[in-house]
Enzyme design. Structure first.
Site, mmCIF file in Angstrom:
data_model
loop_
_atom_site.group_PDB
_atom_site.id
_atom_site.type_symbol
_atom_site.label_atom_id
_atom_site.label_comp_id
_atom_site.label_asym_id
_atom_site.label_seq_id
_atom_site.Cartn_x
_atom_site.Cartn_y
_atom_site.Cartn_z
ATOM 1 N N ALA A 71 -3.466 4.730 7.140
ATOM 2 C CA ALA A 71 -2.584 4.973 5.984
ATOM 3 C C ALA A 71 -1.187 4.677 6.093
ATOM 4 O O ALA A 71 -0.436 4.942 4.964
ATOM 5 C CB ALA A 71 -2.785 6.371 5.404
ATOM 6 N N ALA A 72 -0.625 3.801 7.121
ATOM 7 C CA ALA A 72 0.650 3.622 7.450
ATOM 8 C C ALA A 72 0.965 2.539 6.254
ATOM 9 O O ALA A 72 2.013 2.804 5.371
ATOM 10 C CB ALA A 72 1.100 2.887 9.043
ATOM 11 N N GLY A 73 0.243 1.636 6.202
ATOM 12 C CA GLY A 73 0.607 0.761 5.073
ATOM 13 C C GLY A 73 0.382 1.441 3.635
ATOM 14 O O GLY A 73 1.265 1.152 2.521
ATOM 15 N N ASP A 74 -0.527 2.170 3.497
ATOM 16 C CA ASP A 74 -0.741 2.983 2.061
ATOM 17 C C ASP A 74 0.482 3.803 1.873
ATOM 18 O O ASP A 74 1.161 3.766 0.639
ATOM 19 C CB ASP A 74 -1.934 3.715 2.255
ATOM 20 C CG ASP A 74 -3.036 3.011 2.031
ATOM 21 O OD1 ASP A 74 -3.228 1.713 1.595
ATOM 22 O OD2 ASP A 74 -4.089 3.399 2.628
HETATM 23 P P1 ADP Z 1 -1.126 -1.888 7.500
HETATM 24 O O1 ADP Z 1 -1.722 -0.457 8.007
HETATM 25 O O2 ADP Z 1 -1.622 -2.226 6.090
HETATM 26 O O3 ADP Z 1 -1.864 -2.784 8.422
HETATM 27 P P2 ADP Z 1 1.136 -2.113 8.758
HETATM 28 O O4 ADP Z 1 0.527 -2.033 10.215
HETATM 29 O O5 ADP Z 1 1.774 -3.485 8.657
HETATM 30 O O6 ADP Z 1 0.425 -2.047 7.727
HETATM 31 O O7 ADP Z 1 2.391 -0.963 8.690
HETATM 32 C C1 ADP Z 1 2.925 -0.720 7.532
HETATM 33 C C2 ADP Z 1 4.210 -0.282 7.740
HETATM 34 O O8 ADP Z 1 3.724 0.994 8.312
HETATM 35 C C3 ADP Z 1 5.395 -0.882 8.521
HETATM 36 O O9 ADP Z 1 5.949 -1.783 7.808
HETATM 37 C C4 ADP Z 1 6.164 0.173 9.082
HETATM 38 O O10 ADP Z 1 6.992 0.712 8.122
HETATM 39 C C5 ADP Z 1 5.125 1.455 9.238
HETATM 40 N N1 ADP Z 1 4.523 1.384 10.590
HETATM 41 C C6 ADP Z 1 3.153 0.667 11.166
HETATM 42 N N2 ADP Z 1 3.072 1.260 12.522
HETATM 43 C C7 ADP Z 1 4.262 1.840 12.845
HETATM 44 C C8 ADP Z 1 4.724 2.170 14.214
HETATM 45 N N3 ADP Z 1 3.729 2.115 15.215
HETATM 46 N N4 ADP Z 1 5.705 2.661 14.212
HETATM 47 C C9 ADP Z 1 6.719 2.840 13.163
HETATM 48 N N5 ADP Z 1 6.179 2.574 11.756
HETATM 49 C C10 ADP Z 1 5.168 1.719 11.825
#
Ligand code: ADP
Length: 303
Positions: free
Chosen positions: A249-252
Site C-alpha cells: 500500500a505504499a503506492g496507494d
Molecule cells: P508501488 O507500491 O505502487 O509499486 P512504489 O514502490 O514506487 O509504488 O512506491 C510509491 C511511493 O512510496 C514512493 O514514491 C515513495 O514515496 C514511497 N516508498 C516506497 N518504498 C519506500 C521505501 N522503501 N522507503 C521510503 N519510501 C518508500
C-alpha cells in the site's frame, strides 16, 4: 472544501503465512491467518480520507457480512459511502495472499462484486464525479466504466488522475482523458514499452505519456522517490529514508496523499513531499489500510 471521488476496487485480503508456496496437489499447513481490508480503490480512498480529503467512494461490495463491515470501516474514516453499491447474490472481492518465509508473496484475486462496477453503476453515481474536483481511479475494476467515468469528469472540469495498477495495456482514448498518471516502474514499462531503470529512461517514458495527451506524469520509483514530469520538464523528487518493514500500500498511500494535497491547491512539489511523507510512514508499518497514517502523523513527520 474541495472534493475527491475515488472509483475502484474493494477486496477482503485473506493473508496466510506459509513456509513455502504450496506445490500442485500439496496440502500445506500455514499460520497467522488474518483478513485485512484492501483493494487499491479502498486503500486510496482511505488514504485520502485519513490525510484530510473529503472523499466519496464509488465501488461495489457483495451482499455479505465482510462487505458490510468494510463499508462501516470506510464510514469511520469519514468517507461518503453512499455510492458504494451492494450487489445481490454476489460476494465481495477477495485476494488470497500467501506470504512465504522468504518474504515473497503469491496473490490470487477473485473480482466478485468489483466485476459489477460497470457503466450503469457509473451512470447511477454520475453526480459524484461531476461535482468532484478530482477523480482518482486504478485498474482493478472493469475498463469500460473507468473510461466512462473519465469522460464524465472531463465534461465537468473534474481533474482525472489514474494510478494504472495493476499494469495492463490501455487504449489511447482513456490516456487522452487523463490529467495525471502515476505508474510505478513496471506499469510505466508496460504502458510505454520503455524499461524504466534511471532518470533518462524515466524521462523517455514520460515523453510518451505526454504525447498521448497527459500533462502531469509521476513515475514512482519505490525508495528512490518519484520521477515527475510536467509538460516535458522532468526530474526525480527524492522520497524520505526510513526503515521499511512492509511496502504494501505504499503506492496507494502516495496516491491518496498526492491528490489530497492537490485538492488543497498545493503546488506539485509540495504535494509530492506530503505524499512521500505519508507513504514513507506507511512502509514502516505492517499491513495495507492499517499502515496508512493520519494527516496529523504526516504533518508531525514533516515538521
Ligand atoms: P508501488 O507500491 O505502487 O509499486 P512504489 O514502490 O514506487 O509504488 O512506491 C510509491 C511511493 O512510496 C514512493 O514514491 C515513495 O514515496 C514511497 N516508498 C516506497 N518504498 C519506500 C521505501 N522503501 N522507503 C521510503 N519510501 C518508500
Amino acid at each position: 472544501m474541495k472534493k475527491l471521488t475515488v472509483l475502484g476496487s474493494i477486496n477482503a485480503d485473506h493473508v496466510i503465512s506459509v513456509p513455502y508456496f504450496a506445490k500442485p496437489g500439496e496440502t500445506l499447513t500455514g499460520h497467522s491467518y488474518h483478513i485485512a481490508y484492501g483493494g487499491k480503490g479502498a486503500n486510496q480512498a482511505v488514504a485520502a480520507a485519513r490525510l484530510g480529503a473529503k472523499v466519496s467512494f464509488i465501488g461495489c461490495i457483495g451482499d455479505d457480512d465482510i462487505g458490510k463491515a468494510m463499508k462501516t470501516e470506510f464510514e469511520k474514516d469519514g468517507i461518503n459511502t453512499r455510492p458504494i453499491k451492494s450487489i445481490a447474490n454476489e460476494m465481495t472481492g477477495i485476494a488470497m495472499i500467501q506470504v512465504a518465509e522468504s518474504g515473497e508473496n503469491s496473490i490470487v484475486i477473485s473480482a466478485g462484486a468489483n466485476g459489477h462496477l460497470d457503466e450503469a453503476v457509473v451512470a447511477e453515481f454520475e453526480s459524484e464525479i461531476a461535482q468532484a474536483d478530482y477523480l482518482l481511479m486504478q485498474l482493478e475494476t472493469p475498463l469500460p466504466a473507468i473510461i466512462q467515468a473519465a469522460k464524465i469528469a472531463k465534461e465537468n472540469n473534474t481533474q482525472v488522475v489514474l494510478n494504472p495498477a495493476p499494469a495492463r495495456e490501455l487504449p489511447d482514448e482513456l490516456l487522452s482523458l487523463l490529467d495525471m498518471i502515476t505508474p510505478n516502474e513496471t506499469e510505466a514499462e508496460i504502458l510505454t514499452g520503455v524499461k524504466v531503470v534511471d532518470e533518462a529512461s524515466a524521462k523517455q517514458a514520460a515523453q510518451i505519456f505526454h504525447q498521448k495527451g497527459i500533462q502531469k506524469v509521476l513515475i514512482t520509483l519505490g525508495s528512490k522517490g518519484v520521477f515527475v514530469s510536467e509538460n516535458g520538464q522532468g526530474e526525480i523528487a527524492a522520497g524520505f529514508r526510513v526503515n521499511a518493514v512492509d511496502t504494501t500500500a505504499a503506492g496507494d498511500t502516495f496516491n491518496g496523499g498526492l491528490v489530497t494535497a492537490m485538492l488543497e491547491d498545493k503546488p506539485l512539489d509540495k504535494a509530492i513531499r506530503f505524499a512521500h511523507a505519508a507513504a514513507a510512514i506507511s512502509v514502516t508499518r505492517k499491513g495495507a489500510q492499517s499502515s496508512i497514517p493520519t494527516r496529523q502523523e504526516t504533518l508531525d513527520f514533516l515538521s
